[in-house]
Design a protein around this motif. Structure first.
Motif, PDB file in Angstrom:
ATOM      1  N   TRP A  52      17.258  70.705  28.818  1.00  0.00           N
ATOM      2  CA  TRP A  52      16.264  71.361  29.920  1.00  0.00           C
ATOM      3  C   TRP A  52      16.649  70.721  31.355  1.00  0.00           C
ATOM      4  O   TRP A  52      15.671  70.874  32.175  1.00  0.00           O
ATOM      5  CB  TRP A  52      15.114  71.549  29.351  1.00  0.00           C
ATOM      6  N   ALA A  53      17.572  69.777  31.368  1.00  0.00           N
ATOM      7  CA  ALA A  53      17.598  68.786  32.525  1.00  0.00           C
ATOM      8  C   ALA A  53      17.579  69.582  33.944  1.00  0.00           C
ATOM      9  O   ALA A  53      17.102  69.368  34.989  1.00  0.00           O
ATOM     10  CB  ALA A  53      18.384  67.453  32.384  1.00  0.00           C
ATOM     11  N   ASP A  54      18.428  70.619  33.911  1.00  0.00           N
ATOM     12  CA  ASP A  54      18.725  71.408  35.094  1.00  0.00           C
ATOM     13  C   ASP A  54      17.414  72.116  35.334  1.00  0.00           C
ATOM     14  O   ASP A  54      17.145  72.410  36.440  1.00  0.00           O
ATOM     15  CB  ASP A  54      19.874  72.234  34.822  1.00  0.00           C
ATOM     16  N   ALA A  55      16.960  72.745  34.376  1.00  0.00           N
ATOM     17  CA  ALA A  55      15.740  73.531  34.538  1.00  0.00           C
ATOM     18  C   ALA A  55      14.446  72.708  35.010  1.00  0.00           C
ATOM     19  O   ALA A  55      13.745  73.183  35.726  1.00  0.00           O
ATOM     20  CB  ALA A  55      15.164  74.297  33.297  1.00  0.00           C
ATOM     21  N   THR A  56      14.459  71.409  34.670  1.00  0.00           N
ATOM     22  CA  THR A  56      13.377  70.706  35.165  1.00  0.00           C
ATOM     23  C   THR A  56      13.751  70.296  36.419  1.00  0.00           C
ATOM     24  O   THR A  56      12.709  70.073  37.432  1.00  0.00           O
ATOM     25  CB  THR A  56      13.459  69.217  34.177  1.00  0.00           C
ATOM     26  N   ALA A  57      14.738  70.152  37.031  1.00  0.00           N
ATOM     27  CA  ALA A  57      15.133  69.664  38.290  1.00  0.00           C
ATOM     28  C   ALA A  57      14.609  70.765  39.302  1.00  0.00           C
ATOM     29  O   ALA A  57      14.170  70.692  40.568  1.00  0.00           O
ATOM     30  CB  ALA A  57      16.830  69.485  38.574  1.00  0.00           C
ATOM     31  N   GLN A  58      15.111  72.273  38.761  1.00  0.00           N
ATOM     32  CA  GLN A  58      14.683  73.276  39.281  1.00  0.00           C
ATOM     33  C   GLN A  58      13.406  73.656  39.370  1.00  0.00           C
ATOM     34  O   GLN A  58      12.503  73.907  40.626  1.00  0.00           O
ATOM     35  CB  GLN A  58      15.229  74.587  38.959  1.00  0.00           C
ATOM     36  N   ALA A  59      12.391  73.155  38.474  1.00  0.00           N
ATOM     37  CA  ALA A  59      11.058  73.129  38.756  1.00  0.00           C
ATOM     38  C   ALA A  59      10.731  72.093  39.570  1.00  0.00           C
ATOM     39  O   ALA A  59       9.274  72.353  40.109  1.00  0.00           O
ATOM     40  CB  ALA A  59      10.487  72.827  37.194  1.00  0.00           C
ATOM     41  N   ALA A  60      11.279  71.121  39.684  1.00  0.00           N
ATOM     42  CA  ALA A  60      10.783  70.153  40.688  1.00  0.00           C
ATOM     43  C   ALA A  60      11.217  70.526  42.172  1.00  0.00           C
ATOM     44  O   ALA A  60      11.051  69.744  43.067  1.00  0.00           O
ATOM     45  CB  ALA A  60      11.489  68.521  40.475  1.00  0.00           C
ATOM     46  N   GLY A  61      11.889  71.532  42.285  1.00  0.00           N
ATOM     47  CA  GLY A  61      12.238  71.976  43.844  1.00  0.00           C
ATOM     48  C   GLY A  61      13.924  71.551  44.126  1.00  0.00           C
ATOM     49  O   GLY A  61      14.351  71.733  45.135  1.00  0.00           O
ATOM     50  N   LEU A  62      14.740  70.967  42.961  1.00  0.00           N
ATOM     51  CA  LEU A  62      15.870  70.513  43.396  1.00  0.00           C
ATOM     52  C   LEU A  62      16.953  71.588  42.733  1.00  0.00           C
ATOM     53  O   LEU A  62      16.616  72.363  41.831  1.00  0.00           O
ATOM     54  CB  LEU A  62      16.203  69.291  42.542  1.00  0.00           C
ATOM     55  N   ALA A  63      18.267  71.620  43.249  1.00  0.00           N
ATOM     56  CA  ALA A  63      19.237  72.408  42.828  1.00  0.00           C
ATOM     57  C   ALA A  63      19.872  71.678  41.418  1.00  0.00           C
ATOM     58  O   ALA A  63      19.585  70.515  41.309  1.00  0.00           O
ATOM     59  CB  ALA A  63      20.495  72.523  43.930  1.00  0.00           C
ATOM     60  N   PRO A  64      20.105  72.615  40.539  1.00  0.00           N
ATOM     61  CA  PRO A  64      20.935  72.099  39.388  1.00  0.00           C
ATOM     62  C   PRO A  64      22.183  71.366  39.611  1.00  0.00           C
ATOM     63  O   PRO A  64      22.786  71.909  40.755  1.00  0.00           O
ATOM     64  CB  PRO A  64      20.968  73.499  38.444  1.00  0.00           C
ATOM     65  N   ILE A  65      22.568  70.661  38.720  1.00  0.00           N
ATOM     66  CA  ILE A  65      23.830  69.932  38.930  1.00  0.00           C
ATOM     67  C   ILE A  65      24.847  70.520  38.100  1.00  0.00           C
ATOM     68  O   ILE A  65      26.054  69.574  37.988  1.00  0.00           O
ATOM     69  CB  ILE A  65      23.620  68.283  38.758  1.00  0.00           C
ATOM     70  N   GLY A  66      24.745  71.544  37.322  1.00  0.00           N
ATOM     71  CA  GLY A  66      25.783  71.828  36.406  1.00  0.00           C
ATOM     72  C   GLY A  66      25.997  71.445  35.004  1.00  0.00           C
ATOM     73  O   GLY A  66      26.860  71.163  34.579  1.00  0.00           O
ATOM     74  N   LEU A  67      24.710  70.917  34.417  1.00  0.00           N
ATOM     75  CA  LEU A  67      24.697  70.337  33.102  1.00  0.00           C
ATOM     76  C   LEU A  67      24.885  71.824  32.253  1.00  0.00           C
ATOM     77  O   LEU A  67      24.306  72.769  32.360  1.00  0.00           O
ATOM     78  CB  LEU A  67      23.436  69.825  32.756  1.00  0.00           C
ATOM     79  N   THR A  68      25.555  71.442  31.175  1.00  0.00           N
ATOM     80  CA  THR A  68      25.985  72.466  30.146  1.00  0.00           C
ATOM     81  C   THR A  68      25.512  72.333  28.749  1.00  0.00           C
ATOM     82  O   THR A  68      26.117  71.110  28.029  1.00  0.00           O
ATOM     83  CB  THR A  68      27.278  73.182  30.126  1.00  0.00           C
ATOM     84  N   PRO A  69      24.467  72.724  28.159  1.00  0.00           N
ATOM     85  CA  PRO A  69      24.058  72.541  26.613  1.00  0.00           C
ATOM     86  C   PRO A  69      25.202  73.441  25.752  1.00  0.00           C
ATOM     87  O   PRO A  69      25.359  74.398  26.091  1.00  0.00           O
ATOM     88  CB  PRO A  69      22.839  73.206  26.411  1.00  0.00           C
ATOM     89  N   ARG A  70      25.532  72.690  24.857  1.00  0.00           N
ATOM     90  CA  ARG A  70      26.545  73.070  23.815  1.00  0.00           C
ATOM     91  C   ARG A  70      26.028  73.057  22.668  1.00  0.00           C
ATOM     92  O   ARG A  70      25.493  71.982  22.016  1.00  0.00           O
ATOM     93  CB  ARG A  70      27.784  72.547  24.019  1.00  0.00           C
ATOM     94  N   LEU A  71      26.297  73.970  21.692  1.00  0.00           N
ATOM     95  CA  LEU A  71      25.595  74.082  20.403  1.00  0.00           C
ATOM     96  C   LEU A  71      26.556  73.561  19.490  1.00  0.00           C
ATOM     97  O   LEU A  71      27.703  73.452  19.209  1.00  0.00           O
ATOM     98  CB  LEU A  71      25.485  75.609  19.820  1.00  0.00           C
TER      99      LEU A  71
END
Length: 404
Positions: free
Chosen positions: A206-225
């Motif tokens: 959820w790190a990119d989503a957390t950054a967006q919730a804080a008003g920052l742009a995502p940095i392109g992290l990809t969760p992989r199953l």
């Protein structure tokens, strides 16, 4: 959500109660006022709690190797509170068919000086994993200094150290609402309204989503199953001491695990952040790849699960200050090596949060903070990061004041 949540001030709020967040909280608590916040009812519920629990020095590439090497001493002789050694020896058998031999040679060359490797022929490989089909292995490498990690004791010990040092731990906090109040981050959870000049993003998938919730742009992290299944163990004598058997192209591995045989297709399908569940096609793929290389009939799957391993575009961890917002610290992108690097990662992150140089023993192992800086990844809204003193001086902090 409480209509009037408790309003509390801290030096650092760490979002994410997995191995990364818990390890950092354990390092910072005592010197700084720390809150560790987990959205799930259970800390370590997602990736940490679903780890296959391996320590493999050759795994992860040049950015990960130093962190792994610098963590070994902790696993072999952890401090008080971890109930003894966390690392149990288990070698890794890297196998290759005849048409994969060049790639095995490349792996041996790249891993020279990082991992202790011993060349084996087909017969040597079959002695160590008797269920292997002869046609599945022409040559192999035995990585002798790998092992199993006790993830539950590692994570539990870190949480305990953080709590005993004074950290406030909030589980079942729900998805946080994040904004700014002057020089501080404001994090609203189910239990409390938290304020701190430093906000650590250790929320895994959820790190990119957390950054967006804080008003920052995502940095392109990809969760992989990653999918895994547990089946009946082979009846061969000595099964519990078998190595991890790993395809050199990373198309599968299998290993003893909890008295049974763990099999994975080593899948890496991109996924949204979620409570991961195994897909039937991935389970079928695991079975197909296993039966291609192993003579062991599977009549029952005892357990199946999936987890998310989150990577940056260059597959190196992301550890450091954001350039887009003051006081926002990234601790993410740990991929499938967050457990085996946890002691070094937590100490590196703690040094950077405090505004200090990395510990000398980490540097001696080749740990270079610049390699992990989020500045290497595309970000927007660049802003200078104030000094630690500016972030946590007395004028910027509010102590616990109870209800407003």
């Amino acid at each position: 959500m409480s209509a009037c949540p408790s309003r509390r001030g801290f030096d650092v709020v760490v979002l994410g109660g997995g191995i990364a967040g818990a390890g950092l909280a354990a390092q910072l608590a005592g010197e700084l006022r720390v809150a560790l916040v987990e959205q799930e009812p259970q800390l370590g519920y997602h990736t940490t709690g679903r780890s296959a629990a391996m320590y493999i020095p050759s795994y992860g590439g040049p950015a990960v190797w130093p962190l792994t090497a610098a963590s070994r001493g902790f696993f072999e002789g952890p401090p008080r509170g971890f109930a003894g050694r966390l690392l149990s020896p288990r070698p890794v058998l890297h196998i290759a068919r005849a048409d994969q031999a060049d790639r095995l040679d490349d792996f041996a060359h790249r891993s020279a000086g990082v991992a202790a490797l011993r060349r084996l022929g087909r017969d040597g490989a079959l002695r160590r994993a008797p269920i292997l089909r002869p046609q599945a292995v022409a040559t192999a490498l035995l990585e002798t200094e790998a092992g199993d990690l006790d993830v539950a004791r590692l994570h539990g010990g870190m949480v305990r150290r953080a709590r005993e040092a004074g950290a406030v731990i909030l589980a079942d906090a729900g998805w946080p609402q994040i904004d700014r109040e002057g020089a501080r981050w404001r994090v609203r959870t189910r239990q409390a309204l938290l304020l701190a000049p430093i906000l650590v993003n250790a929320t895994g998938a959820w790190a990119d989503a957390t950054a967006q919730a804080a008003g920052l742009a995502p940095i392109g992290l990809t969760p992989r199953l990653r999918t895994a299944i547990l089946v009946d163990a082979p009846r061969e004598i000595g099964f519990h001491d078998w190595p991890v058997v790993k395809d050199i192209d990373e198309r599968f591995y299998f290993r003893p695990f909890g008295g049974r045989l763990l099999i994975t297709p080593a899948d890496e399908a991109p996924s949204p952040p979620c409570d991961a569940t195994p897909d039937e096609l991935d389970i079928a793929c695991a079975m197909l790849r296993f039966h291609d290389v192993a003579d062991h009939p599977v009549t029952r799957i005892h357990h199946r699960w999936a987890g998310l391993r989150t990577f940056a575009s260059d597959r190196a961890p992301v550890i450091g200050w954001s350039q887009a917002a003051p006081g926002f610290f990234w601790l993410a992108g740990l991929g499938g090596f967050g457990i085996q690097t946890a002691p070094a990662v937590s100490r590196l992150a703690a040094a950077l949060v405090r505004g200090r140089r990395p510990p000398q023993d980490l540097s001696d192992h080749g740990v270079d903070a610049e390699i992990y800086s989020p500045a290497r990844l595309k970000q927007s809204r660049a802003a200078s990061v104030p000094s630690l003193a500016a972030r946590i001086d007395g004028s910027a902090l509010v102590g616990p004041v109870g209800l407003e």
